[in-house]
Design an enzyme around this catalytic site. Structure first.
Site, PDB file in Angstrom:
ATOM      1  N   LYS A 203       0.834  -1.200   0.000  1.00  0.00           N
ATOM      2  CA  LYS A 203       0.000   0.000   0.000  1.00  0.00           C
ATOM      3  C   LYS A 203       0.868   1.248   0.000  1.00  0.00           C
ATOM      4  O   LYS A 203       1.987   1.216   0.511  1.00  0.00           O
ATOM      5  CB  LYS A 203      -0.868   0.020   1.275  1.00  0.00           C
ATOM      6  CG  LYS A 203      -2.051  -0.905   1.279  1.00  0.00           C
ATOM      7  CD  LYS A 203      -2.847  -0.742   2.567  1.00  0.00           C
ATOM      8  CE  LYS A 203      -4.011  -1.724   2.642  1.00  0.00           C
ATOM      9  NZ  LYS A 203      -5.013  -1.534   1.585  1.00  0.00           N
TER      10      LYS A 203
ATOM     11  N   ARG B 135     -10.408 -11.442   1.562  1.00  0.00           N
ATOM     12  CA  ARG B 135     -11.226 -12.507   0.976  1.00  0.00           C
ATOM     13  C   ARG B 135     -10.527 -13.858   1.052  1.00  0.00           C
ATOM     14  O   ARG B 135     -11.184 -14.897   1.094  1.00  0.00           O
ATOM     15  CB  ARG B 135     -11.604 -12.125  -0.462  1.00  0.00           C
ATOM     16  CG  ARG B 135     -10.442 -12.004  -1.405  1.00  0.00           C
ATOM     17  CD  ARG B 135     -10.801 -11.238  -2.670  1.00  0.00           C
ATOM     18  NE  ARG B 135     -10.866  -9.798  -2.437  1.00  0.00           N
ATOM     19  CZ  ARG B 135     -11.213  -8.900  -3.357  1.00  0.00           C
ATOM     20  NH1 ARG B 135     -11.537  -9.284  -4.571  1.00  0.00           N
ATOM     21  NH2 ARG B 135     -11.232  -7.619  -3.053  1.00  0.00           N
TER      22      ARG B 135
HETATM   23  N1  BES Z   1      -8.266  -3.678   4.296  1.00  0.00           N
HETATM   24  C1  BES Z   1      -8.426  -3.225   2.964  1.00  0.00           C
HETATM   25  C2  BES Z   1      -9.738  -2.477   2.730  1.00  0.00           C
HETATM   26  C3  BES Z   1      -9.906  -1.171   3.433  1.00  0.00           C
HETATM   27  C4  BES Z   1      -9.652   0.006   2.781  1.00  0.00           C
HETATM   28  C5  BES Z   1     -10.384  -1.112   4.717  1.00  0.00           C
HETATM   29  C6  BES Z   1      -9.852   1.218   3.401  1.00  0.00           C
HETATM   30  C7  BES Z   1     -10.577   0.107   5.361  1.00  0.00           C
HETATM   31  C8  BES Z   1     -10.319   1.270   4.702  1.00  0.00           C
HETATM   32  C9  BES Z   1      -8.428  -4.412   2.007  1.00  0.00           C
HETATM   33  O1  BES Z   1      -7.654  -5.505   2.397  1.00  0.00           O
HETATM   34  C10 BES Z   1      -7.868  -3.943   0.722  1.00  0.00           C
HETATM   35  O2  BES Z   1      -6.724  -3.626   0.684  1.00  0.00           O
HETATM   36  N2  BES Z   1      -8.696  -3.931  -0.301  1.00  0.00           N
HETATM   37  C11 BES Z   1      -8.289  -3.506  -1.581  1.00  0.00           C
HETATM   38  C12 BES Z   1      -8.826  -4.501  -2.570  1.00  0.00           C
HETATM   39  C13 BES Z   1      -8.247  -4.377  -3.935  1.00  0.00           C
HETATM   40  C14 BES Z   1      -6.796  -4.732  -3.945  1.00  0.00           C
HETATM   41  C15 BES Z   1      -9.031  -5.301  -4.844  1.00  0.00           C
HETATM   42  C16 BES Z   1      -8.873  -2.122  -1.829  1.00  0.00           C
HETATM   43  O3  BES Z   1      -9.963  -1.832  -1.365  1.00  0.00           O
HETATM   44  O4  BES Z   1      -8.196  -1.313  -2.470  1.00  0.00           O
HETATM   45 MN    MN Z   2      -5.652  -5.341   1.809  1.00  0.00          MN
END
Ligand code: BES
Ligand code: MN
Ligand code: ZN
Length: 488
Positions: free
Chosen positions: A266, A340
């Protein structure tokens, strides 16, 4: 904070706080003469209307230490659970700000505060007032109240007694969820989380199973192992079982103790918020605690997949193919779509045990926050009846929940090329394709619902006052369980 049901004299409190609707006189039934007189005087002030959060204060004659504040509730026709919650927060907040410690609170009759449900709401908000995560700092920040005494609306004494009993257990569950979710990831590792679950279970005679990596391997829980593989803090899978009843309810909560994104790292900005990526598991732990304490008549099971998502030489990578507990293979296209993967194993295990209802809670996608803001959670289910039950319960618990679709096209997005599935859909509708992915792991459950709590689970740093876990989801789920138990 401590709460009490009115029994003692209002005059013994340092402020009598009376809610009052616009263009109505305050309800004074049962209040002693001098208090009622002061309230009348406060409401007789020129300019007093009772508009929302308008206040007028008069000292009780002969008793300078006590005053009566009438505080406007706004229009009677606009008063709902959200308005009640906001009013209580503002009213108690200003009492605390004034340095007063022991308010006596009276509300006028209205369907929003009527019955056991109304009492539950009032006492839940009062009990949660002043919540702070003070574990790691010396001084408490906000001014605090000692206790709140609530005078029920006329004729609601018994309902309020029961409402208070329920509210204290619900509030304690919400407090547990917040404390757990707020705990920093250098403390709240998967092992630590599992130990917290053990403590909750031990106090309530719950059965608990904690799987370590070797057992995860033996059982074929490849999703959880893959996500947890890059961390020195090894993953755990927790299973809890308790309660008795005809109906079985299983709860699953995403427990990523910190989400760096892994190899698909990230960006740095706001990454600290990813300590809340275990909020789903914390929500389930809070629900479990309260459901057991309330002795809700269900056969419960809870599953907590716990892992830390880190980049490392041992971390899983894009293009890896992973086999999950139900035998399905998943091609990893983004290691940041890790929630997931751990839910896949937990849901498949839960579904294999054939519950009537299977609910999961997860801070799953940023896309859900794009859709609904931080205000509410996304609800995904194939079953219309379950959807309406949950939406109704959410409204009664004053939590925003909004149904989003599971159209078959979203399922097609996550169908795999070299694996059965892939863990990434297209960018648009990311919350929906994530939910569609999960639907591949719930065969065996009679009904299933997924709640994406990425938005409402916590308040970010930009809002200093509310920063931290909200405990979202505990209230709505307990409300749903209580309503279903009554056959409502
Ligand atoms: N934990 C994150 C989602 C999230 C984002 C929670 C903002 C709380 C606040 C999740 O694991 C994630 O990184 N999701 C990605 C999915 C993508 C890679 C398909 C996302 O939402 O960008
Ligand atoms: Mn994630
Ligand atoms: Zn995540």
């Amino acid at each position: 904070m401590k709460t009490r049901l009115a029994g003692g004299k209002p005059i013994d409190h340092d402020v009598v706080l009376l809610g009052c609707f616009e263009r109505e006189a305050p309800e004074l039934g049962g209040l002693p003469g001098p208090v009622a007189a002061a309230a009348r005087k406060a409401a007789d002030r020129s300019g007093w209307k009772g508009s929302k959060d308008q206040t007028s204060t008069v000292h009780v004659s002969g008793k300078q230490a006590t005053s009566v504040t009438v505080r406007g509730l706004g229009k009677r026709s606009d008063f709902d659970r959200r308005a009640l919650k906001n009013w209580l927060a503002a009213a108690l907040g200003s009492v605390a700000q004034d340095g007063l410690k022991r308010p006596f609170l009276g509300l006028p009759g209205h369907e929003t505060v009527a019955g056991v449900g109304g009492g539950l709401c009032v006492f839940r908000e009062a009990a949660l007032f002043g919540y702070q995560f003070g574990e790691y700092r010396k001084k408490s920040k906000a001014p605090r109240l000692r206790d709140v005494t609530v005078r029920p609306p006329a004729g609601e004494e018994e309902a309020y007694q029961e409402g208070r009993r329920l509210a204290l257990k619900v509030a304690a569950g919400i407090g547990t969820t917040r404390d757990l979710a707020n705990t920093p990831p250098n403390v709240a590792t998967p092992v630590w989380m599992a130990e917290q679950a053990r403590a909750i279970a031990a106090d309530r005679g719950m059965e608990i199973t904690i799987l370590e990596p070797k057992e995860l391997e033996e059982r074929g829980m490849g999703g959880l192992l893959a996500v947890g593989g890059g961390s020195v803090n090894p993953p755990r899978m927790v299973r809890l079982e308790w309660g008795q009843g005809e109906r079985s309810v299983s709860l699953v909560g995403k427990g990523v103790t910190f989400d760096t994104g892994g190899i698909s790292l990230k960006p740095g900005a706001n990454m600290d918020e990813m300590k809340f990526d275990k909020a789903g598991a914390c929500t389930v732990m809070g629900i479990a605690q309260a459901a057991a304490d309330l002795e809700l008549p269900y056969r419960f099971r809870a599953y907590l997949p716990l892992a830390e998502n880190m980049p490392d030489g041992k971390a899983y990578r894009p293009s890896d193919i992973v086999r999950c507990y139900n035998g399905k293979t998943v091609e990893i296209l983004n290691t940041d779509a890790e929630g997931r993967m751990i839910l896949a194993d937990a849901l498949a295990w839960a579904a294999e045990e054939k519950p009537d209802d299977l609910l999961d809670y997860a801070t799953l996608t940023g896309a859900c926050v794009v859709a609904l803001g931080h205000y509410g959670a996304g609800l995904f289910t194939h079953q219309d009846e379950l959807a309406s039950e949950l939406l109704g319960a959410a409204a009664s618990a004053d939590e925003y929940l909004w149904r989003l679709p599971l159209w078959p096209e979203f399922g097609e997005e996550v169908r795999g090329l070299h694996g059965d599935l892939q863990n990434l859909g297209v960018r648009w509708g990311g919350a929906n394709s994530a939910a569609a992915f999960l639907s591949n792991f719930v065969r065996g459950a009679r009904r299933w619902a997924h709640v994406d709590i990425a938005g409402p689970a916590y308040v970010g740093r930009s809002n200093k006052k509310g920063y931290g876990s909200t405990g979202y989801g505990v209230g709505l789920t307990l409300a749903w369980l209580m309503r279903q138990a009554q056959g409502a």
